[in-house]
Scaffold this motif. Structure first.
Motif, mmCIF file in Angstrom:
data_model
loop_
_atom_site.group_PDB
_atom_site.id
_atom_site.type_symbol
_atom_site.label_atom_id
_atom_site.label_comp_id
_atom_site.label_asym_id
_atom_site.label_seq_id
_atom_site.Cartn_x
_atom_site.Cartn_y
_atom_site.Cartn_z
ATOM 1 N N PHE A 30 0.821 -1.220 0.000
ATOM 2 C CA PHE A 30 0.000 0.000 0.000
ATOM 3 C C PHE A 30 0.849 1.261 0.000
ATOM 4 O O PHE A 30 1.972 1.279 0.503
ATOM 5 C CB PHE A 30 -0.886 0.047 1.247
ATOM 6 C CG PHE A 30 -2.046 -0.899 1.221
ATOM 7 C CD1 PHE A 30 -3.219 -0.565 0.574
ATOM 8 C CD2 PHE A 30 -1.954 -2.129 1.845
ATOM 9 C CE1 PHE A 30 -4.290 -1.448 0.542
ATOM 10 C CE2 PHE A 30 -3.013 -3.020 1.825
ATOM 11 C CZ PHE A 30 -4.184 -2.678 1.175
ATOM 12 N N CYS B 90 -10.700 1.126 8.498
ATOM 13 C CA CYS B 90 -10.002 -0.167 8.555
ATOM 14 C C CYS B 90 -10.571 -1.040 9.670
ATOM 15 O O CYS B 90 -10.576 -0.641 10.833
ATOM 16 C CB CYS B 90 -8.507 0.055 8.773
ATOM 17 S SG CYS B 90 -7.636 -1.511 8.888
ATOM 18 N N ILE C 79 -4.226 1.056 9.980
ATOM 19 C CA ILE C 79 -3.791 2.370 9.475
ATOM 20 C C ILE C 79 -3.860 3.396 10.593
ATOM 21 O O ILE C 79 -4.823 3.413 11.362
ATOM 22 C CB ILE C 79 -4.692 2.843 8.310
ATOM 23 C CG1 ILE C 79 -4.682 1.835 7.168
ATOM 24 C CG2 ILE C 79 -4.268 4.220 7.808
ATOM 25 C CD1 ILE C 79 -5.636 2.188 6.031
ATOM 26 N N CYS D 65 -8.559 -6.261 2.402
ATOM 27 C CA CYS D 65 -9.956 -6.114 1.962
ATOM 28 C C CYS D 65 -10.127 -4.955 0.991
ATOM 29 O O CYS D 65 -11.130 -4.872 0.286
ATOM 30 C CB CYS D 65 -10.864 -5.919 3.168
ATOM 31 S SG CYS D 65 -10.550 -4.381 4.091
#
Ligand code: SF4
Ligand code: SF4
Length: 171
Positions: A101, A117, A122, A139
């Motif tokens: 990411f 999240c 995060i 996800c």
């Protein structure tokens, strides 16, 4: 599911069995595939068609549930063994790594990704999202819910767009 439910029915059944719960009936519905490292969600007509078909599928499932029909009605399912190997080697060892990411300069520090999240992977630090866990669920909820499409996973997601189910209204 997007393309295949894999062996999700078997996985769920095994977990519930540990709590002495037996799954009596399994259903699958094809939805837009939100795994955008691979799948393209930029064709709005294709998404509209998929959603229309899914509505029909749901209409067919409702009477089966009402009549308490038992059975595995899932389409395109995979074997448990193949899915388990895929889970370990592909999902758990690769896809889940948060080093995949990143956030671009389009980030406006709104904090939505942190709040969205489901496993608190995060944290906004110095006005930027940071992935504070080495692995997450992959996800892509953070990616699809970012108001500025600032979160990317690998190199393909930027080309494949974002998607939120128009029938689901959650913050
Ligand atoms: S949701 Fe997007 S814009 Fe908001 S903080 Fe996260 S990356 Fe930045
Ligand atoms: S992909 Fe899902 S689990 Fe991973 S950081 Fe984003 S919201 Fe959290």
């Amino acid at each position: 599911m997007g393309t295949s439910p894999g062996a999700s029915g078997d996985f769920i059944n095994k977990h519930l069995n540990k709590k002495n719960i037996e799954v009596n009936a399994y259903f699958s519905i094809i939805m837009p595939d939100t795994w955008t490292p691979m799948f393209d969600l930029t064709d709005s007509n294709k998404i509209k068609n998929t959603l229309e078909k899914s509505t029909e599928e749901i209409k067919n499932i409702i009477p089966k549930i009402k009549n308490k029909e038992n059975g595995n009605f899932m389409d395109k399912k995979k074997s448990y063994l193949i899915s388990k190997i895929g889970y370990i080697l592909v999902y758990n060892r690769g896809m889940r790594k948060t080093k995949n990411f990143g956030a671009s300069n389009d980030c406006v520090s709104c904090g939505k990704c942190e709040k969205s999240c489901p496993i608190n992977a995060i944290k906004i630090i110095d006005n930027r999202p940071r992935w504070i866990k080495k692995k997450c669920l992959a996800c892509l909820r953070c990616l699809h819910r970012c108001p500025n499409f600032a979160i990317q996973y690998g190199t393909n997601t930027i080309k494949h767009g974002q998607y939120l189910n128009p029938y689901v209204d959650i913050e």
